[in-house]
Design a protein around this motif. Structure first.
Motif, PDB file in Angstrom:
ATOM      1  N   ALA A 236       0.921  -1.113  -0.019  1.00 60.65           N
ATOM      2  CA  ALA A 236      -0.080   0.138   0.085  1.00 60.65           C
ATOM      3  C   ALA A 236       0.878   1.293   0.007  1.00 60.65           C
ATOM      4  O   ALA A 236       0.649   2.356  -0.956  1.00 60.65           O
ATOM      5  N   LEU A 237       2.035   1.289   0.769  1.00 61.44           N
ATOM      6  CA  LEU A 237       2.760   2.648   0.842  1.00 61.44           C
ATOM      7  C   LEU A 237       3.480   2.746  -0.583  1.00 61.44           C
ATOM      8  O   LEU A 237       3.374   3.920  -0.969  1.00 61.44           O
ATOM      9  N   PHE A 238       3.999   1.740  -1.063  1.00 62.91           N
ATOM     10  CA  PHE A 238       4.817   1.890  -2.312  1.00 62.91           C
ATOM     11  C   PHE A 238       3.718   2.079  -3.465  1.00 62.91           C
ATOM     12  O   PHE A 238       4.071   2.809  -4.738  1.00 62.91           O
ATOM     13  N   ASN A 239       2.651   1.448  -3.539  1.00 64.30           N
ATOM     14  CA  ASN A 239       1.468   2.048  -4.536  1.00 64.30           C
ATOM     15  C   ASN A 239       1.267   3.231  -4.367  1.00 64.30           C
ATOM     16  O   ASN A 239       0.953   4.098  -5.565  1.00 64.30           O
ATOM     17  N   ALA A 266      -0.410  -1.170 -13.724  1.00 64.01           N
ATOM     18  CA  ALA A 266       0.146  -1.282 -12.495  1.00 64.01           C
ATOM     19  C   ALA A 266      -0.544   0.239 -11.831  1.00 64.01           C
ATOM     20  O   ALA A 266      -1.060  -0.119 -10.638  1.00 64.01           O
ATOM     21  N   LEU A 267      -0.608   1.135 -12.501  1.00 67.34           N
ATOM     22  CA  LEU A 267      -1.258   2.146 -12.082  1.00 67.34           C
ATOM     23  C   LEU A 267      -2.764   2.040 -11.642  1.00 67.34           C
ATOM     24  O   LEU A 267      -3.368   2.307 -10.539  1.00 67.34           O
ATOM     25  N   ALA A 268      -3.488   1.375 -12.769  1.00 64.15           N
ATOM     26  CA  ALA A 268      -4.813   1.184 -12.476  1.00 64.15           C
ATOM     27  C   ALA A 268      -5.046   0.152 -11.137  1.00 64.15           C
ATOM     28  O   ALA A 268      -6.044   0.464 -10.401  1.00 64.15           O
ATOM     29  N   SER A 273      -7.108  -0.114  -5.018  1.00 64.81           N
ATOM     30  CA  SER A 273      -6.843  -0.418  -4.000  1.00 64.81           C
ATOM     31  C   SER A 273      -6.386   0.670  -2.606  1.00 64.81           C
ATOM     32  O   SER A 273      -6.470   0.684  -1.548  1.00 64.81           O
ATOM     33  N   ALA A 274      -6.112   1.880  -3.266  1.00 61.82           N
ATOM     34  CA  ALA A 274      -5.336   2.875  -2.597  1.00 61.82           C
ATOM     35  C   ALA A 274      -6.156   3.710  -1.630  1.00 61.82           C
ATOM     36  O   ALA A 274      -6.096   4.026  -0.475  1.00 61.82           O
ATOM     37  N   GLY A 275      -7.608   3.972  -2.342  1.00 64.92           N
ATOM     38  CA  GLY A 275      -8.435   5.123  -1.682  1.00 64.92           C
ATOM     39  C   GLY A 275      -7.714   6.393  -1.868  1.00 64.92           C
ATOM     40  O   GLY A 275      -6.650   6.765  -2.366  1.00 64.92           O
TER      41      GLY A 275
END
Length: 913
Positions: A236-239, A266-268, A273-275
């Motif tokens: 989550a941090l690196f996404n 990868a961006l999609a 999942s990021a919010g």
């Protein structure tokens, strides 16, 4: 590299006539000079590019580990599982292994046998083991304990780059403007590399260091920013960082277009999942300001190196964590250039060498792959082998599960101790009990794993072995023998070759030296390999080392691969934007953040994290022999937040039981201040030879990463409970003791005696009789002195022989016992004075001094009390000033963070006064 600072001068002197070899500990791969046989002095090799003369405390103490007291000196056989081991000749032992393997293969097929090997093997040993299993037995069932520490990095590299390649080199840490340490307590686990970073930070204060770790470790000492992220939230941090880079136009669109594929996908996935930013910060357990500060710094700093290690790899989502990090470097084009790139630090000295030769179950030799038919054919053609494994073998956890289920009938374990190191270790122990045949090659006679063997083979130890290793920056170094082999010990490659001959493959394994094996390894790496010329092939290529004669091999200087010409030295890789996938592009891997496989709950409310401590190594079979290394953190411990300890009933300095669904252990409670609520840390090192009940592997969640097969060592739900005992004690003895009848014990090697910390339940009704029995003192005329306070439950006793201290014991209701170093020093005296005998009974040195406190600097044996006194009385304000006054911190530098903390503590006390 800049010239090392003067603090290291004690380790910078060249030793005329010394043997230059390589340290057997971590993946930094330091060069070492050894002089003087089994009493050898270890000094750093000033010519070696990994360390330029520096050594950590473990490397400096290597000379203390060369004794023979614990060595396995001859082959041993067990006729039946309920029988004792007996000495045997090599022929009988090798015949037994070959017969067991041959019978199993004939009756159940090649997949019914397996090898489980180790990053402690030399590349030549690894090569022969892999060749035998995959090319001649015809099974992929060879895996390595390196699966437990860096296989997620391997999988991540292969997905992103097309091959398992670390792009950078150590010099990048001195060229960078931003260094991000992720899941790596570099100060303790890779201390010489950490000292290179620290020296550069001191020379160039604008170098910005970020530490990303749930714990506030010693590595935070030089950090400008510490991100104590929630366990398991790395993806989550690196996404989130990838999204930030894209949103703020901080990506390199030209590089992405020319040299990569998969960026939009990868961006999609990251977006899904990021919010929003607030949600991301909560997911990571971080304040918004800290998270934004990290993202802004990364976006703005071109020369960025991200070092990651076991905190990333050892996870059920470890491969995705690796790729989430790599994605951010690909998105900014920061790879393969000075001062930039993702950098995987391996845990073991030759984890990289094992990767080169196919030591992992899912790879072929020389970076070739099972999935490519042409690779399988190429390896078989080169070896001229009768069979080649057609599919990957079983990875470590699955391999031992197959042993447990009876699918693997014969197993040969080399240079590793899986009953301690694997997750769900009690099940591993039971698997070996069930296995029809178990062979173990080791240097140590008594290990948790050796106790279950049918055959024990005495392997040559570090200092006796000859071959090569490869460190984390792809640097191949010679490991040279400087002492003769102990007893009947033989090289591992020799034992493997002898078994191969008994299986009918003698012509293909007729090696006479490690040099011959290395040459074959180099030739295979170059065989039909056209990558260097722009064609198909592998980045890994030792073409320039093919054809070395024995003299040139012996004189081989450290060299980074690929080596395409004799005398050439490779630097950074992928700087030209050409990668090892067929289309020459790197691949962005879409990584979706997931919750850990097992979440804490009512029964197991805390999250267990495991790892190394500063002065010990793996399962202590080597470091446990060194008195210098036993004093810093001498006992197994459980580190807790005070609030969690209060809720569980555990008390600082007392004993506690830590339990999971899979097992439990008992350790001393410690409040380091490194942890947030809900987290627990326990070191990995202790085993049944050094403690009564401290194998942390028995607790560890056996879930693995679905791609790499690496276990989840960083996230096991546990509970902590008070472990009640009625008394505590400390015992020193020149001879080993039988301590199994005690409720709890741990053993520490000191210079002239063994120290035991002990605890028991029930009253010791006759302490003198109990102590005499413990020491084996039956003579009533023995020189026995004692002090006894029955009302207080206190007993002190000492046994002397001709005035020399043989053993002593101190019992008390609480863990308030004598200062340990003072007691250990009394065992170095040839005869005790009357005053010293009196002090033994008083349990304290008589007169001024004597209590230096817990050890801080292992190299120069400087205790906490001595340092605090000097700081207070002399107004010392920096670690350098402490070094100038006491020498503490002046060798390996590993204790510098503790020195800085003591200075701050003294300043705070002075301000309150």
């Amino acid at each position: 590299m800049p010239r090392p600072d003067a603090a290291y001068s004690v380790r910078m002197n060249d030793l005329p006539g010394a043997i230059r070899t390589t340290c057997p500990y971590c993946g930094v791969g330091c060069g070492v000079q050894m002089q003087g046989g089994r009493g050898a002095q270890a000094l750093g090799d000033i010519t070696h590019p990994a360390n330029h003369g520096r050594l950590c405390v473990k490397g400096s103490a290597l000379g203390e580990t060369l004794g023979l007291s614990s060595r396995l000196l001859s082959p041993m056989l067990r006729e039946r599982r309920d029988a004792a081991m007996r000495s045997a000749g090599w022929n009988a032992a090798l015949d037994r292994i070959a017969d067991a393997f041959a019978r199993s293969i004939a009756e159940h097929g090649p997949d019914s046998v397996a090898l489980y090997v180790s990053g402690q093997l030399l590349t030549e040993d690894y090569y022969v083991a892999n060749k035998l299993m995959k090319g001649y037995i015809g099974s992929g069932n060879i895996d390595t304990n390196s699966r437990l520490c860096m296989s997620s990095a391997v999988a991540g590299h292969k997905r992103a780059f097309g091959e398992d390649v670390v792009p950078g080199c150590y010099e990048d840490f001195e060229c960078a403007d931003l260094i991000v340490l992720v899941g790596s307590n570099t100060a303790w686990c890779h201390p010489v590399l950490y000292q290179r970073i620290a020296a550069e930070k001191e020379r160039r204060p604008e170098l910005y260091v970020v530490v990303i770790d749930p714990r506030r470790t010693a590595s935070c000492d030089i950090a400008d920013l510490h991100l104590p992220l929630a366990p398991g939230s790395d993806v989550a941090l690196f996404n989130g960082l990838l999204l930030w880079l894209a949103a703020h136009e901080a990506t390199d669109s030209a590089y992405i277009a020319a040299h990569t594929r998969g960026f939009e996908a990868a961006l999609a996935v990251a977006r899904q999942s990021a919010g929003d930013f607030e949600t991301l910060a909560r997911t990571c357990g971080l304040g918004r300001d800290k998270l934004q500060s990290f993202y802004e710094r990364f976006a703005a700093t071109e020369k960025t190196v991200t070092l990651f290690s076991q905190g990333v790899n050892q996870s059920s989502q470890g491969t995705d964590k690796v790729n989430a990090i790599i994605n951010c470097h690909l998105a900014t084009g920061r790879i393969g250039k000075p001062g930039m790139g993702p950098f995987s630090m391996t845990g073991q000295p030759n984890a990289m060498g094992g990767r080169e030769v196919g030591g992992l179950a899912n790879t072929l030799a020389a970076h070739m792959e099972f999935a490519r038919t042409e690779d399988r054919a190429r390896v078989q053609r080169f070896w001229n082998s009768p069979a080649i494994a057609s599919k990957p073998g079983l990875k470590a956890v699955d391999l031992f599960e197959a042993v447990h289920e009876g699918r693997i009938k014969a197993l040969w374990i080399m240079a590793t101790n899986p009953v301690v190191s694997l997750p769900d270790a009690n099940r591993v122990r039971e698997a070996l009990r069930r296995c029809e045949f178990v062979a173990v090659s080791d240097v140590v006679r008594d290990t948790d794993t050796a106790a279950l063997a049918d055959v024990l083979l005495p392997a040559q130890a570090w200092g006796e072995k000859d071959g090569t290793v490869t460190n984390s920056e792809r640097c191949i170094s010679r490991q040279r023998a400087f002492v003769p082999a102990a007893g009947e010990a033989q090289p591992d490659w020799w034992a493997l070759s002898q078994v191969a001959a008994r299986l009918g493959h003698g012509a293909a394994f007729a090696y006479r030296s490690a040099h011959e094996i290395f040459d074959e390894h180099a030739r295979l790496s170059a065989f039909e390999n056209g990558f260097a010329e722009g064609g198909a092939g592998r980045v890994f290529n030792l073409r320039g080392l093919v054809g070395l004669d024995a003299v040139a091999y012996d004189a081989l200087e450290p060299v980074r691969w690929p080596v395409l010409a004799r005398g050439a030295q490779s630097g950074r890789l992928f700087g030209d934007g050409r990668f090892a996938h067929e289309d020459g592009r790197a691949v962005f891997i879409a990584t979706a953040a997931q919750t850990p496989a097992h979440a804490p709950g009512e029964d197991y409310p805390l999250v267990l994290n495991t790892g190394r401590i500063r002065d010990q190594w793996h399962t202590m079979t080597r470091t446990g022999l060194a008195p210098t290394l036993g004093a810093h953190l001498p006992e197994p411990y459980v580190d807790l937040h005070p609030a969690d300890a209060l809720a569980s009933g555990a008390r600082e300095h007392e004993l506690a039981r830590v339990s999971s669904r899979w097992g439990s252990l008992v350790a001393r409670v410690r409040f380091s201040g490194e942890l947030r609520r809900g987290q627990v840390f326990v070191p990995i090192h202790w085993n049944d030879q050094f403690a009564s009940d401290a194998r942390v592997g028995a607790l560890v969640n056996p879930v693995v990463d679905p791609i790499s097969g690496e276990p989840e060592f960083k996230h096991t739900p546990v509970r902590v409970e008070d472990f009640r005992v009625d008394w505590h004690g400390v015992v020193y003895s020149r001879e080993p003791l039988q301590a199994q009848q005690l409720a709890w014990w741990t053993r520490i090697q000191t210079l002239d005696a063994l120290r035991y910390e002990i605890a028991g339940r029930g009253a010791v009704k006759d302490p003198q009789a109990w102590a005499r029995q413990l020491f084996g003192v039956g003579d009533p005329r023995a020189d026995w002195i004692e002090y006894r306070d029955d009302s207080g439950g206190i007993y002190h006793a000492a046994w002397l022989r001709e005035g020399r201290l043989q053993a002593c014991v101190y019992l008390a209701p609480r863990a308030m016992l004598p200062q340990r170093q003072w007691l250990a020093d009394l065992f170095t005296r040839p005869r005790l004075s009357l005053r010293e005998r009196q002090s033994l009974l008083a349990a304290a040195p008589l007169g001024a001094g004597g209590n230096e406190g817990p050890l801080v600097c292992s190299c120069f044996r400087v205790g906490r009390n001595t340092i605090v006194k000097a700081v207070q009385e002399k107004g010392l304000q920096s670690p350098r000033e402490i070094t100038a006054c006491l020498r503490a911190g002046g060798n390996c530098g590993s204790c510098v963070p503790e020195l800085r903390a003591l200075i701050a503590e003294c300043a705070a006390s002075a301000a309150e006064a």
